[in-house]
Motif scaffolding. Structure first.
Motif, PDB file in Angstrom:
ATOM      1  N   ARG A 203      -1.536  -8.729 -11.845  1.00 11.78           N
ATOM      2  CA  ARG A 203      -1.349  -7.745 -12.907  1.00 11.78           C
ATOM      3  C   ARG A 203      -0.922  -6.387 -12.371  1.00 11.78           C
ATOM      4  NH1 ARG A 203      -6.510  -8.651 -16.940  1.00 11.78           N
ATOM      5  NH2 ARG A 203      -6.011 -10.756 -17.616  1.00 11.78           N
ATOM      6  N   ARG A 204      -1.466  -5.992 -11.216  1.00  9.78           N
ATOM      7  CA  ARG A 204      -1.143  -4.688 -10.647  1.00  9.78           C
ATOM      8  C   ARG A 204      -0.863  -4.833  -9.158  1.00  9.78           C
ATOM      9  NH1 ARG A 204      -2.512  -0.116 -13.279  1.00  9.78           N
ATOM     10  NH2 ARG A 204      -0.815   0.637 -11.986  1.00  9.78           N
ATOM     11  N   VAL A 205      -0.052  -3.929  -8.630  1.00  4.81           N
ATOM     12  CA  VAL A 205       0.176  -3.854  -7.187  1.00  4.81           C
ATOM     13  C   VAL A 205       0.192  -2.376  -6.807  1.00  4.81           C
ATOM     14  CG1 VAL A 205       2.692  -3.983  -7.506  1.00  4.81           C
ATOM     15  CG2 VAL A 205       1.688  -4.468  -5.264  1.00  4.81           C
ATOM     16  N   PHE A 206      -0.552  -2.043  -5.737  1.00  2.00           N
ATOM     17  CA  PHE A 206      -0.635  -0.673  -5.236  1.00  2.00           C
ATOM     18  C   PHE A 206      -0.235  -0.675  -3.765  1.00  2.00           C
ATOM     19  CE2 PHE A 206      -4.012  -1.289  -8.425  1.00  2.00           C
ATOM     20  CZ  PHE A 206      -3.615  -0.371  -9.375  1.00  2.00           C
ATOM     21  N   VAL A 207       0.191   0.478  -3.284  1.00  2.00           N
ATOM     22  CA  VAL A 207       0.608   0.613  -1.886  1.00  2.00           C
ATOM     23  C   VAL A 207      -0.316   1.592  -1.183  1.00  2.00           C
ATOM     24  CG1 VAL A 207       2.425   1.480  -0.373  1.00  2.00           C
ATOM     25  CG2 VAL A 207       3.014   0.009  -2.310  1.00  2.00           C
ATOM     26  N   ALA A 208      -0.788   1.203  -0.007  1.00  2.00           N
ATOM     27  CA  ALA A 208      -1.615   2.061   0.843  1.00  2.00           C
ATOM     28  C   ALA A 208      -1.085   1.942   2.258  1.00  2.00           C
ATOM     29  CB  ALA A 208      -3.086   1.646   0.781  1.00  2.00           C
ATOM     30  N   GLY A 209      -0.274   2.907   2.673  1.00  2.00           N
ATOM     31  CA  GLY A 209       0.341   2.822   3.999  1.00  2.00           C
ATOM     32  C   GLY A 209       1.335   1.680   4.051  1.00  2.00           C
ATOM     33  N   SER A 210       1.120   0.765   4.988  1.00  2.00           N
ATOM     34  CA  SER A 210       1.995  -0.405   5.115  1.00  2.00           C
ATOM     35  C   SER A 210       1.396  -1.625   4.430  1.00  2.00           C
ATOM     36  CB  SER A 210       2.240  -0.720   6.595  1.00  2.00           C
ATOM     37  OG  SER A 210       1.018  -1.038   7.244  1.00  2.00           O
ATOM     38  N   ARG A 211       0.377  -1.411   3.623  1.00  3.76           N
ATOM     39  CA  ARG A 211      -0.291  -2.526   2.961  1.00  3.76           C
ATOM     40  C   ARG A 211      -0.067  -2.495   1.452  1.00  3.76           C
ATOM     41  NH1 ARG A 211      -6.248  -3.151   5.911  1.00  3.76           N
ATOM     42  NH2 ARG A 211      -5.453  -3.818   7.952  1.00  3.76           N
ATOM     43  N   ALA A 212      -0.060  -3.683   0.873  1.00  5.17           N
ATOM     44  CA  ALA A 212      -0.001  -3.834  -0.577  1.00  5.17           C
ATOM     45  C   ALA A 212      -1.330  -4.387  -1.056  1.00  5.17           C
ATOM     46  CB  ALA A 212       1.133  -4.768  -0.975  1.00  5.17           C
ATOM     47  N   ILE A 213      -1.850  -3.806  -2.130  1.00  9.81           N
ATOM     48  CA  ILE A 213      -3.095  -4.281  -2.733  1.00  9.81           C
ATOM     49  C   ILE A 213      -2.736  -4.940  -4.049  1.00  9.81           C
ATOM     50  CG2 ILE A 213      -5.367  -3.636  -3.591  1.00  9.81           C
ATOM     51  CD1 ILE A 213      -5.257  -1.227  -1.721  1.00  9.81           C
TER      52      ILE A 213
ATOM     53  N   VAL B 283      -3.804  -7.028  -7.393  1.00  9.86           N
ATOM     54  CA  VAL B 283      -4.938  -7.287  -8.280  1.00  9.86           C
ATOM     55  C   VAL B 283      -4.540  -8.389  -9.247  1.00  9.86           C
ATOM     56  CG1 VAL B 283      -6.534  -6.315  -9.960  1.00  9.86           C
ATOM     57  CG2 VAL B 283      -5.689  -4.897  -8.075  1.00  9.86           C
ATOM     58  N   GLY B 284      -5.179  -9.544  -9.083  1.00 13.53           N
ATOM     59  CA  GLY B 284      -4.913 -10.662  -9.969  1.00 13.53           C
ATOM     60  C   GLY B 284      -5.913 -10.711 -11.101  1.00 13.53           C
ATOM     61  N   VAL B 285      -6.010 -11.852 -11.755  1.00  7.06           N
ATOM     62  CA  VAL B 285      -6.953 -12.006 -12.856  1.00  7.06           C
ATOM     63  C   VAL B 285      -8.380 -11.880 -12.339  1.00  7.06           C
ATOM     64  CG1 VAL B 285      -7.740 -13.534 -14.687  1.00  7.06           C
ATOM     65  CG2 VAL B 285      -5.323 -13.436 -14.115  1.00  7.06           C
ATOM     66  N   ARG B 286      -8.672 -12.574 -11.220  1.00  2.29           N
ATOM     67  CA  ARG B 286      -9.994 -12.473 -10.601  1.00  2.29           C
ATOM     68  C   ARG B 286      -9.907 -12.234  -9.098  1.00  2.29           C
ATOM     69  NH1 ARG B 286     -13.351 -17.203 -10.947  1.00  2.29           N
ATOM     70  NH2 ARG B 286     -11.417 -18.358 -10.677  1.00  2.29           N
ATOM     71  N   GLU B 287      -8.715 -12.161  -8.567  1.00  3.10           N
ATOM     72  CA  GLU B 287      -8.519 -11.998  -7.133  1.00  3.10           C
ATOM     73  C   GLU B 287      -8.048 -10.594  -6.783  1.00  3.10           C
ATOM     74  OE1 GLU B 287      -7.275 -15.996  -4.778  1.00  3.10           O
ATOM     75  OE2 GLU B 287      -5.737 -15.140  -6.062  1.00  3.10           O
ATOM     76  N   VAL B 288      -8.439 -10.152  -5.592  1.00  2.00           N
ATOM     77  CA  VAL B 288      -7.874  -8.954  -4.976  1.00  2.00           C
ATOM     78  C   VAL B 288      -7.399  -9.364  -3.592  1.00  2.00           C
ATOM     79  CG1 VAL B 288      -8.320  -6.656  -4.063  1.00  2.00           C
ATOM     80  CG2 VAL B 288      -9.284  -7.313  -6.263  1.00  2.00           C
ATOM     81  N   ILE B 289      -6.127  -9.166  -3.323  1.00  2.00           N
ATOM     82  CA  ILE B 289      -5.536  -9.589  -2.053  1.00  2.00           C
ATOM     83  C   ILE B 289      -4.877  -8.375  -1.408  1.00  2.00           C
ATOM     84  CG2 ILE B 289      -3.898 -11.134  -0.926  1.00  2.00           C
ATOM     85  CD1 ILE B 289      -4.148 -12.950  -3.387  1.00  2.00           C
ATOM     86  N   ILE B 290      -5.198  -8.139  -0.145  1.00  2.00           N
ATOM     87  CA  ILE B 290      -4.579  -7.057   0.618  1.00  2.00           C
ATOM     88  C   ILE B 290      -3.632  -7.692   1.630  1.00  2.00           C
ATOM     89  CG2 ILE B 290      -4.957  -5.090   2.149  1.00  2.00           C
ATOM     90  CD1 ILE B 290      -7.657  -4.692   0.872  1.00  2.00           C
ATOM     91  N   VAL B 291      -2.385  -7.250   1.604  1.00  2.00           N
ATOM     92  CA  VAL B 291      -1.334  -7.842   2.426  1.00  2.00           C
ATOM     93  C   VAL B 291      -0.739  -6.774   3.336  1.00  2.00           C
ATOM     94  CG1 VAL B 291       0.854  -9.090   2.400  1.00  2.00           C
ATOM     95  CG2 VAL B 291      -0.816  -9.469   0.583  1.00  2.00           C
TER      96      VAL B 291
END
Length: 231
Positions: A129-139, A141-149
């Motif tokens: 549903r959402r994607v945020f950027v922190a430095g060189s990482r993407a956060i 946010v899924g329905v129930r998941e949070v994945i940092i890449v």
């Protein structure tokens, strides 16, 4: 007086009264000068608009499967520059350097922001549903998941952490490692997404301030500190 804006007060301007609003100033009330209204430079009709982001003088309009890029001119008007076509309709977008990140129904897709060339992707259990950027990482946010890449190398994204978020019996948010997506997890995600029982719809599901992630789940807002996220 105005129930939404507060009591009016007069501010002299060249002998003529201009009405401001009473506001707190220290331990006393003061009359704040009214602000000048903004002027509309130009209006645009974007019936399919989902979100808008900007980078420098460029503005990106997400409209389903397309992203229209405009240049902000000196007078505030927008000049069309290019149109990027995504692999599938996205729910949110973000910019990381020269790359456009698109959150869609199957995960996160990475494109070149200059021409829309697909670069790589990261799959999820349900829609992102959402994607945020922190430095060189993407956060993500899924329905129930949070994945940092880690996207230090956009063609080869590396998953740093993958959490499955679940409110606990004590009212706190429990994060457990998510290794895959079986039929049960997939069904729960589809049910959550269809009914909204796991969180708000659309862009109200999360916010990010640079170190803390705010999640709206089951009628409560949880704050997650992501600064120490490690594999």
């Amino acid at each position: 007086s105005d129930g939404l804006s507060g009591a009016r007060c007069a501010v002299d301007e060249g002998g003529f009264p201009a009405f401001g609003r009473l506001r707190c100033h220290g331990d006393a009330l003061a009359c704040r000068t009214p602000l000048l209204p903004g002027a509309v430079v130009q209006e645009y009709s974007t019936p399919r608009l989902r979100t808008v982001i900007s980078s420098g003088d460029e503005v990106y309009f997400l409209q389903g499967i397309e992203v229209d890029v405009h240049l902000v001119e000196a007078d505030g008007t927008l000049a069309p520059q290019r149109r990027l076509r995504l692999r599938r309709a996205a729910h949110d977008i973000a910019l990381l350097g020269d790359h456009l990140l698109a959150a869609d129904g199957a995960g996160l897709s990475v494109y070149r922001a200059s021409d829309g060339t697909f670069v790589s992707s990261v799959g999820t259990c349900g829609k992102v549903r959402r994607v945020f950027v922190a430095g060189s990482r993407a956060i993500m946010v899924g329905v129930r998941e949070v994945i940092i890449v880690d996207l230090s190398r956009p063609p080869a994204p590396a998953v740093v952490v993958r959490w499955q978020m679940q409110p606990g019996a004590d009212g706190r948010l429990a994060a457990s490692a998510a290794s895959g997506c079986g039929w049960f997890d997939g069904a729960i995600d589809r049910l959550c997404d269809a009914t909204g029982v796991c969180g708000s719809f659309g862009r109200d599901v999360a916010a990010f301030d640079g170190s803390r992630l705010f999640l709206n789940m089951l009628g409560a807002v949880y704050v997650v500190d992501v600064r120490g996220a490690t594999p």
